[in-house]
Motif scaffolding. Structure first.
Motif, mmCIF file in Angstrom:
data_model
loop_
_atom_site.group_PDB
_atom_site.id
_atom_site.type_symbol
_atom_site.label_atom_id
_atom_site.label_comp_id
_atom_site.label_asym_id
_atom_site.label_seq_id
_atom_site.Cartn_x
_atom_site.Cartn_y
_atom_site.Cartn_z
ATOM 1 N N ASP A 118 44.658 39.399 50.216
ATOM 2 C CA ASP A 118 44.301 40.788 50.504
ATOM 3 C C ASP A 118 45.121 41.716 49.618
ATOM 4 O O ASP A 118 46.313 41.474 49.381
ATOM 5 C CB ASP A 118 44.605 41.139 51.968
ATOM 6 N N THR A 120 44.897 45.474 46.702
ATOM 7 C CA THR A 120 44.247 46.619 46.066
ATOM 8 C C THR A 120 44.087 46.346 44.571
ATOM 9 O O THR A 120 45.031 45.885 43.917
ATOM 10 C CB THR A 120 45.093 47.895 46.260
ATOM 11 N N ASP A 150 48.943 42.406 48.992
ATOM 12 C CA ASP A 150 49.753 43.011 50.040
ATOM 13 C C ASP A 150 51.116 42.332 50.163
ATOM 14 O O ASP A 150 51.978 42.815 50.895
ATOM 15 C CB ASP A 150 49.013 42.943 51.376
ATOM 16 N N ARG A 172 40.062 48.316 47.907
ATOM 17 C CA ARG A 172 40.668 47.274 48.725
ATOM 18 C C ARG A 172 39.769 46.040 48.733
ATOM 19 O O ARG A 172 38.542 46.140 48.822
ATOM 20 C CB ARG A 172 40.841 47.757 50.164
#
Length: 256
Positions: A118, A120, A150, A172
């Protein structure tokens, strides 16, 4: 001899019986069951009435036995899932790379390239600007995507044949979400593969010598390919504390 007053017949009353029945009738209509309510004489329940020497206590509920998490579901230090960056059955890669840490993951052109975890999106290159006559390094990756996980780690994939729709800087993404497809753009030398690099995020643009990779990815790829969850954050953090963010590439080797 007769009495002046007539002899009266004694009548038996029912008051004692009624007095004995009154508590029973009252208990049957309105009193709560002994196990549900306390009384002035102490709590009465499955353990028996209270006494002066042993006050009664309600039975303790059974303690549930927690289920032991399996190796595949146990949370990791950062609580993040990591997955292999190419979703294909026929893949191969080497533990080493020329000139600097990185890994070339060989797979058929067109196989999906996915987000490792996970995070960006940091950078997207949708145009292949590589020119063998031009400077070696900045555009070597051709079509590429870099992701800030993350976990604080930057993951870089290049030589793509296409970038997935909607994948742009600032978006995201989730672990396993498709970012593009394996290709041979840039300096891939006409060989279908994904160049994969792991590094700390130093600047948004212009640090291709760091972005291409600073720690060896193979042992993390080995884990993720087996559905493990080995994390590179500790090693990447240690590298940055030691080296900072170099302002220029080290001698030798172009970008990937």
């Amino acid at each position: 001899m007769s009495s002046r007053f007539p002899r009266r017949r004694r009548v038996r009353t029912a008051y004692p019986v009624l007095l004995l029945l009154a508590p029973v009738l009252a208990a049957g209509c309105s009193a709560p069951p002994p196990s549900a309510a306390p009384s002035s004489r102490g709590w009465v329940g499955p353990t028996g009435p209270a006494t002066a020497d042993r006050p009664a206590t309600p039975p303790a509920p059974p303690t549930p036995t927690p289920a032991r998490p399996s190796a595949s579901t146990a949370p990791t230090r950062a609580g993040l899932r990591h997955v292999f960056p190419v979703r294909a059955g026929n893949v191969d890669y080497h533990p080493t790379h020329s000139a600097y840490p990185g890994t070339d993951i060989f797979a058929d052109c067109g196989e999906p390239v996915v987000a490792v975890t996970d995070g960006t999106i940091l950078e997207v290159s949708r145009v292949d600007r590589f020119d063998r006559r031009g400077p070696r390094g900045p555009n070597n990756g051709g079509l590429s995507v870099s992701l800030l996980g993350d976990d604080g780690v930057r993951y870089y994939g290049s030589h793509l044949s296409a970038i997935a729709t909607g994948i742009d800087a600032g978006i995201r993404v989730r672990a396993g979400q498709q970012l593009g497809r394996v290709g041979r753009t840039g300096n891939a030398n006409n060989v279908c593969h994904l160049h994969f690099g792991i590094s700390p995020p130093c600047t948004a643009r212009g640090d291709w010598w760091i972005r291409r990779g600073v720690v060896w990815p193979a042992r993390y790829l080995d884990s993720w390919r087996r559905d493990g969850n080995r994390e590179p954050a500790v090693e990447v953090g240690a590298w940055r504390r030691e080296h900072g963010c170099p302002k220029a590439p080290a001698a030798g080797g172009g970008g990937g």
